[in-house]
Design a protein around this motif. Structure first.
Motif, PDB file in Angstrom:
ATOM      1  N   GLU A   1      62.652  53.401  33.611  1.00 30.64           N
ATOM      2  CA  GLU A   1      63.853  53.849  32.914  1.00 30.64           C
ATOM      3  C   GLU A   1      64.101  55.346  33.138  1.00 30.64           C
ATOM      4  O   GLU A   1      65.239  55.767  33.387  1.00 30.64           O
ATOM      5  CB  GLU A   1      63.678  53.555  31.420  1.00 30.64           C
ATOM      6  CG  GLU A   1      64.962  53.593  30.641  1.00 30.64           C
ATOM      7  CD  GLU A   1      64.659  53.379  29.172  1.00 30.64           C
ATOM      8  OE1 GLU A   1      64.086  52.325  28.832  1.00 30.64           O
ATOM      9  OE2 GLU A   1      64.975  54.284  28.374  1.00 30.64           O
ATOM     10  N   GLU A   2      63.032  56.127  33.082  1.00 30.23           N
ATOM     11  CA  GLU A   2      63.182  57.574  33.303  1.00 30.23           C
ATOM     12  C   GLU A   2      63.749  57.876  34.686  1.00 30.23           C
ATOM     13  O   GLU A   2      64.564  58.772  34.859  1.00 30.23           O
ATOM     14  CB  GLU A   2      61.825  58.278  33.175  1.00 30.23           C
ATOM     15  CG  GLU A   2      61.299  58.355  31.762  1.00 30.23           C
ATOM     16  CD  GLU A   2      59.816  58.733  31.706  1.00 30.23           C
ATOM     17  OE1 GLU A   2      59.267  58.745  30.603  1.00 30.23           O
ATOM     18  OE2 GLU A   2      59.216  59.002  32.778  1.00 30.23           O
TER      19      GLU A   2
ATOM     20  N   GLN B   1      58.669  52.229  31.067  1.00 24.85           N
ATOM     21  CA  GLN B   1      59.169  53.525  30.630  1.00 24.85           C
ATOM     22  C   GLN B   1      59.511  54.419  31.824  1.00 24.85           C
ATOM     23  O   GLN B   1      60.576  55.043  31.858  1.00 24.85           O
ATOM     24  CB  GLN B   1      58.075  54.171  29.775  1.00 24.85           C
ATOM     25  CG  GLN B   1      58.456  55.455  29.109  1.00 24.85           C
ATOM     26  CD  GLN B   1      57.271  55.959  28.252  1.00 24.85           C
ATOM     27  OE1 GLN B   1      56.614  55.191  27.550  1.00 24.85           O
ATOM     28  NE2 GLN B   1      57.010  57.244  28.331  1.00 24.85           N
TER      29      GLN B   1
ATOM     30  N   THR C   1      53.137  64.607  35.701  1.00 27.99           N
ATOM     31  CA  THR C   1      54.260  64.277  34.819  1.00 27.99           C
ATOM     32  C   THR C   1      53.806  63.378  33.672  1.00 27.99           C
ATOM     33  O   THR C   1      54.235  63.551  32.536  1.00 27.99           O
ATOM     34  CB  THR C   1      55.380  63.566  35.608  1.00 27.99           C
ATOM     35  OG1 THR C   1      54.810  62.449  36.306  1.00 27.99           O
ATOM     36  CG2 THR C   1      56.037  64.527  36.593  1.00 27.99           C
ATOM     37  N   HIS C   2      52.951  62.412  33.978  1.00 29.10           N
ATOM     38  CA  HIS C   2      52.496  61.464  32.971  1.00 29.10           C
ATOM     39  C   HIS C   2      50.976  61.501  32.902  1.00 29.10           C
ATOM     40  O   HIS C   2      50.312  61.069  33.843  1.00 29.10           O
ATOM     41  CB  HIS C   2      52.970  60.054  33.309  1.00 29.10           C
ATOM     42  CG  HIS C   2      54.469  59.929  33.338  1.00 29.10           C
ATOM     43  ND1 HIS C   2      55.216  60.373  34.409  1.00 29.10           N
ATOM     44  CD2 HIS C   2      55.344  59.433  32.440  1.00 29.10           C
ATOM     45  CE1 HIS C   2      56.509  60.149  34.155  1.00 29.10           C
ATOM     46  NE2 HIS C   2      56.619  59.574  32.964  1.00 29.10           N
TER      47      HIS C   2
ATOM     48  N   GLU D   1      65.541  55.764  36.530  1.00 28.40           N
ATOM     49  CA  GLU D   1      66.910  55.241  36.623  1.00 28.40           C
ATOM     50  C   GLU D   1      67.910  56.159  35.952  1.00 28.40           C
ATOM     51  O   GLU D   1      69.027  56.337  36.428  1.00 28.40           O
ATOM     52  CB  GLU D   1      66.982  53.836  36.004  1.00 28.40           C
ATOM     53  CG  GLU D   1      66.680  52.778  37.041  1.00 28.40           C
ATOM     54  CD  GLU D   1      66.555  51.383  36.447  1.00 28.40           C
ATOM     55  OE1 GLU D   1      66.901  51.195  35.257  1.00 28.40           O
ATOM     56  OE2 GLU D   1      66.093  50.490  37.179  1.00 28.40           O
ATOM     57  N   THR D   2      67.506  56.740  34.820  1.00 38.57           N
ATOM     58  CA  THR D   2      68.446  57.614  34.101  1.00 38.57           C
ATOM     59  C   THR D   2      68.368  59.054  34.593  1.00 38.57           C
ATOM     60  O   THR D   2      69.043  59.923  34.054  1.00 38.57           O
ATOM     61  CB  THR D   2      68.142  57.600  32.592  1.00 38.57           C
ATOM     62  OG1 THR D   2      66.778  58.010  32.409  1.00 38.57           O
ATOM     63  CG2 THR D   2      68.333  56.220  31.989  1.00 38.57           C
ATOM     64  N   GLY D   3      67.520  59.292  35.588  1.00 35.17           N
ATOM     65  CA  GLY D   3      67.429  60.630  36.154  1.00 35.17           C
ATOM     66  C   GLY D   3      66.670  61.634  35.300  1.00 35.17           C
ATOM     67  O   GLY D   3      66.688  62.833  35.573  1.00 35.17           O
ATOM     68  N   ARG D   4      65.991  61.165  34.252  1.00 38.36           N
ATOM     69  CA  ARG D   4      65.239  62.101  33.420  1.00 38.36           C
ATOM     70  C   ARG D   4      64.003  62.608  34.138  1.00 38.36           C
ATOM     71  O   ARG D   4      63.404  63.608  33.760  1.00 38.36           O
ATOM     72  CB  ARG D   4      64.849  61.424  32.104  1.00 38.36           C
ATOM     73  CG  ARG D   4      65.915  61.579  31.035  1.00 38.36           C
ATOM     74  CD  ARG D   4      65.358  61.360  29.654  1.00 38.36           C
ATOM     75  NE  ARG D   4      64.963  59.971  29.480  1.00 38.36           N
ATOM     76  CZ  ARG D   4      63.891  59.595  28.806  1.00 38.36           C
ATOM     77  NH1 ARG D   4      63.106  60.500  28.253  1.00 38.36           N
ATOM     78  NH2 ARG D   4      63.589  58.308  28.678  1.00 38.36           N
ATOM     79  N   GLN D   5      63.614  61.879  35.162  1.00 35.99           N
ATOM     80  CA  GLN D   5      62.420  62.240  35.920  1.00 35.99           C
ATOM     81  C   GLN D   5      62.778  61.982  37.370  1.00 35.99           C
ATOM     82  O   GLN D   5      63.470  61.010  37.667  1.00 35.99           O
ATOM     83  CB  GLN D   5      61.286  61.296  35.474  1.00 35.99           C
ATOM     84  CG  GLN D   5      59.917  61.721  35.849  1.00 35.99           C
ATOM     85  CD  GLN D   5      59.388  62.840  34.963  1.00 35.99           C
ATOM     86  OE1 GLN D   5      59.267  63.972  35.393  1.00 35.99           O
ATOM     87  NE2 GLN D   5      59.082  62.526  33.713  1.00 35.99           N
ATOM     88  N   SER D   6      62.295  62.851  38.284  1.00 38.47           N
ATOM     89  CA  SER D   6      62.644  62.573  39.669  1.00 38.47           C
ATOM     90  C   SER D   6      61.422  62.136  40.478  1.00 38.47           C
ATOM     91  O   SER D   6      61.533  61.392  41.439  1.00 38.47           O
ATOM     92  CB  SER D   6      63.300  63.785  40.319  1.00 38.47           C
ATOM     93  OG  SER D   6      62.449  64.903  40.189  1.00 38.47           O
TER      94      SER D   6
ATOM     95  N   ARG E   1      53.321  65.130  29.954  1.00 38.97           N
ATOM     96  CA  ARG E   1      53.352  64.380  28.716  1.00 38.97           C
ATOM     97  C   ARG E   1      52.153  63.439  28.645  1.00 38.97           C
ATOM     98  O   ARG E   1      51.828  62.771  29.622  1.00 38.97           O
ATOM     99  CB  ARG E   1      54.633  63.558  28.653  1.00 38.97           C
ATOM    100  CG  ARG E   1      55.293  63.584  27.295  1.00 38.97           C
ATOM    101  CD  ARG E   1      56.795  63.286  27.361  1.00 38.97           C
ATOM    102  NE  ARG E   1      57.224  62.666  28.603  1.00 38.97           N
ATOM    103  CZ  ARG E   1      57.479  61.362  28.740  1.00 38.97           C
ATOM    104  NH1 ARG E   1      57.351  60.533  27.729  1.00 38.97           N
ATOM    105  NH2 ARG E   1      57.889  60.884  29.899  1.00 38.97           N
TER     106      ARG E   1
END
Ligand code: ATP
Ligand code: MG
Length: 559
Positions: free
Chosen positions: A18-19, A15, A226-227, A21-26, A255
């Motif tokens: 993916e975050e 997860q 963050t997590h 890679e898609t830039g949702r998390q830095s 989260r």
């Protein structure tokens, strides 16, 4: 360590990948949040490897945060041991150690904030009444008669609680959420309790202490986590975790992600139950080599690499996948030590062998590899003379045909040395065997005997140079796979009476230099570790880590 690839699942790692890679998390920021009320165990190792491992892998940070909201059960010795265990496993937290108690002042301000927003109130119901008003899974709760107190009164009462003017159990601060929520955690959960107890970090400053739920998410937010990874029992707390974050002016929105906790066969993973074993003197402290604590595994001879590998092998899933076979854990250490532990010959139950055709005072010394596949471990010197010790198990008076070790009239090879034949069995007055008289075939050093096959090889030590050693043979602490499965039965009933057997053995002289915590393979016997406490002033005490037989590797091959 052997480079077996494990492709065990890890849904959190996937997860985050993916975050990113898609830039949702830095950047990834995790935390490991132990409560300092006991020593860490193998279950915590799973959480440590996950949280610190993710930070390591994704160039993020992992904080160590003591979740110290319960002053009654927490102690400094636990804080110290937890830090030591994490370091020993090879992890380093980012920045200073954090304590939830560092945030008590901020949490108090946020409690006042909720009161001002009409979202919290001081309740005078007793603990029993609160429970009763809360309702059940099938029945909604009822509002407390104190629920509609005004803001000013609530603020004043909270001040009084803080000042120590309210007795324990007389008042609590509660969030005002929803007394009929299907999720009981949302039925006006408690934010503060009165506790006139000294705290290991804050001393006597506080007379009220925040609840775990009111502390955890906000601490995560303050630290920019963050997590916030936790075990599945917190799943039902997630709506509350999120409620606080959305009703408070917090600096970040972490989260919560839940995963299945580790359950390990023949083992307890509850600090409370492990503490009972310590308090009842069933074991020799938290780091007894039979304990599944990190310090116990360490004293048993486990390496950090083996524990980390085990955690990688078991993977991380959301669904509870049952009890993990303890053979997976022993496989991890065995494969590490197979590659990395030097070899030695030791005899655990010595019986004397006199080689009648070797002259008195005769000496030979063999140069033997420290490890059969590791030239870097050099050579060790193994002396040979007229008198030796062998293990009682390796001799049988009335041996069956398939017994390929020593028996009257039979031959066996001494490892790294000659073939010998047993000529005579000498017995004491009560019939016990006291010595074996044997003879050497001098034409068998480094080569097979002429005209016959000798199948067996046994280990031995030279009697003159042998070092007395104490060996502690450890086995599982429990005789059943799930010692605490039956909620009504006592797990004490399942204790293994043979979990520790102490023997006095004899070792080859190369072990004289064994340092505390050094690990060896005693040939044909298993892996052993010099005890970190007992090996002082030249005394040699070895703990059996594991035997040689790997049942996990066998299962893997078959499967
Ligand atoms: P216990 O209730 O037995 O005292 P705990 O889970 O409350 O243990 P904590 O000190 O709160 O102990 O645990 C710190 C972290 O380790 C938590 O995030 C917790 O979820 C995690 N953890 C504890 N036990 C396990 C386990 N068996 N498997 C995986 N993670 C665990
Ligand atoms: Mg806990």
């Amino acid at each position: 360590m052997s480079s077996e690839i494990t492709n065990a699942p890890n849904f959190i790692r996937n997860q985050i990948n993916e975050e990113l890679e898609t830039g949702r998390q830095s950047k990834v920021v995790t935390r490991f949040p132990p409560e300092p009320n006991g020593f860490l165990h193998v279950g915590h190792a799973k959480s440590i490897c996950l949280n610190f491992g993710l930070a390591e892998q994704f160039n993020g940070d992992c904080h160590l945060r003591f979740d110290d909201t319960n002053p009654a059960k927490e102690e400094q010795q636990y804080v110290d041991s937890i830090k030591e265990d994490i370091h020993w496993l090879g992890f380093q937290w980012a920045g200073e150690v954090c304590y939830a108690s560092d945030y008590f002042e901020q949490l108090y301000a946020w409690a006042q904030h909720l009161i001002r927003e009409g979202k919290a109130y001081v309740d005078d119901l007793s603990p029993d009444e609160i429970r009763e008003y809360r309702g059940t899974l099938t029945e909604p709760g009822r509002p407390s008669p104190y629920r509609e107190r005004g803001v000013e009164e609530n603020l004043e009462l909270l001040e009084q609680m803080r000042a120590g003017n309210v007795a324990e159990g007389k008042k609590v601060l509660r969030a005002k959420i929803d007394m009929s929520s299907p999720n009981i955690n949302l039925r006006d959960p408690i934010l503060y309790r009165v506790r006139h107890a000294e705290h290991h970090q804050t001393g006597n400053t506080w007379k009220i202490y925040p609840s775990y739920d009111f502390t955890h998410g906000q601490s995560d937010a303050i630290e920019g986590i963050t997590h916030s990874i936790c075990t599945l029992e917190f799943e039902d707390h997630r709506p509350l975790y999120e409620w606080f974050l959305s009703h408070l002016p917090v600096p970040a929105k972490p989260r919560q992600i839940e995963f299945a906790r580790l359950k390990l066969g023949y083992t307890l993973t509850s600090k409370r139950k492990l503490k009972l074993l310590v308090d009842e003197n069933i074991v020799d402290g938290w780091d007894d080599p039979r304990m599944p604590t990190i310090s116990g595994l360490r004293r048993r001879g486990y390496t950090p690499a083996a524990i980390r590998k085990f955690c990688e092998m078991i993977g991380v899933t959301r669904a509870d996948s049952g009890v993990v076979d303890i053979a997976m854990l022993t496989h991890a250490i065995r494969s590490d030590l197979e590659d990395n532990a030097p070899r030695a010959m030791c005899v655990l139950d010595p019986i004397k062998v006199v080689l009648t055709n070797v002259a008195e005072g005769h000496q030979e010394v063999y140069e033997v590899p420290g490890h059969p596949a590791r030239e870097d471990m050099g050579l060790r010197q193994v002396p040979f003379g007229r008198e030796l010790y062998i293990d009682r198990e390796d001799f049988m008076e009335d041996a069956p045909k398939k017994f390929f070790r020593l028996a009257p009239g039979k031959e066996v090879r001494l490892r790294n040395s000659y073939v010998i034949r047993c000529d005579e069995v000498i017995k004491g007055s009560s019939g016990e065997i006291s010595e074996l008289h044997c003879s050497v075939d001098f034409d068998t050093l480094g080569k097979n005997p002429e005209g016959r096959k000798v199948k067996g090889v046994i280990h031995w030590v030279s009697a003159e140079q042998a070092l007395p050693i104490e060996v502690r043979l450890y086995d599982n602490l429990f005789t059943v796979e799930q010692p605490d499965r039956d909620k009504d039965a006592d797990f004490f009933d399942h204790l293994n009476p043979e979990s520790l057997v102490i023997v006095q053995g004899m070792a080859e002289p190369s072990l004289a230099k064994a340092q505390p915590e050094s690990r060896y393979q005693f040939e044909r016997l298993g892996y052993f570790c010099a005890d970190r406490h007992a090996c002082i002033d030249g005394k040699l005490v070895f703990n059996r880590t594991v035997g040689l037989r790997d049942s996990w590797a066998k299962i893997k091959k078959k499967g």
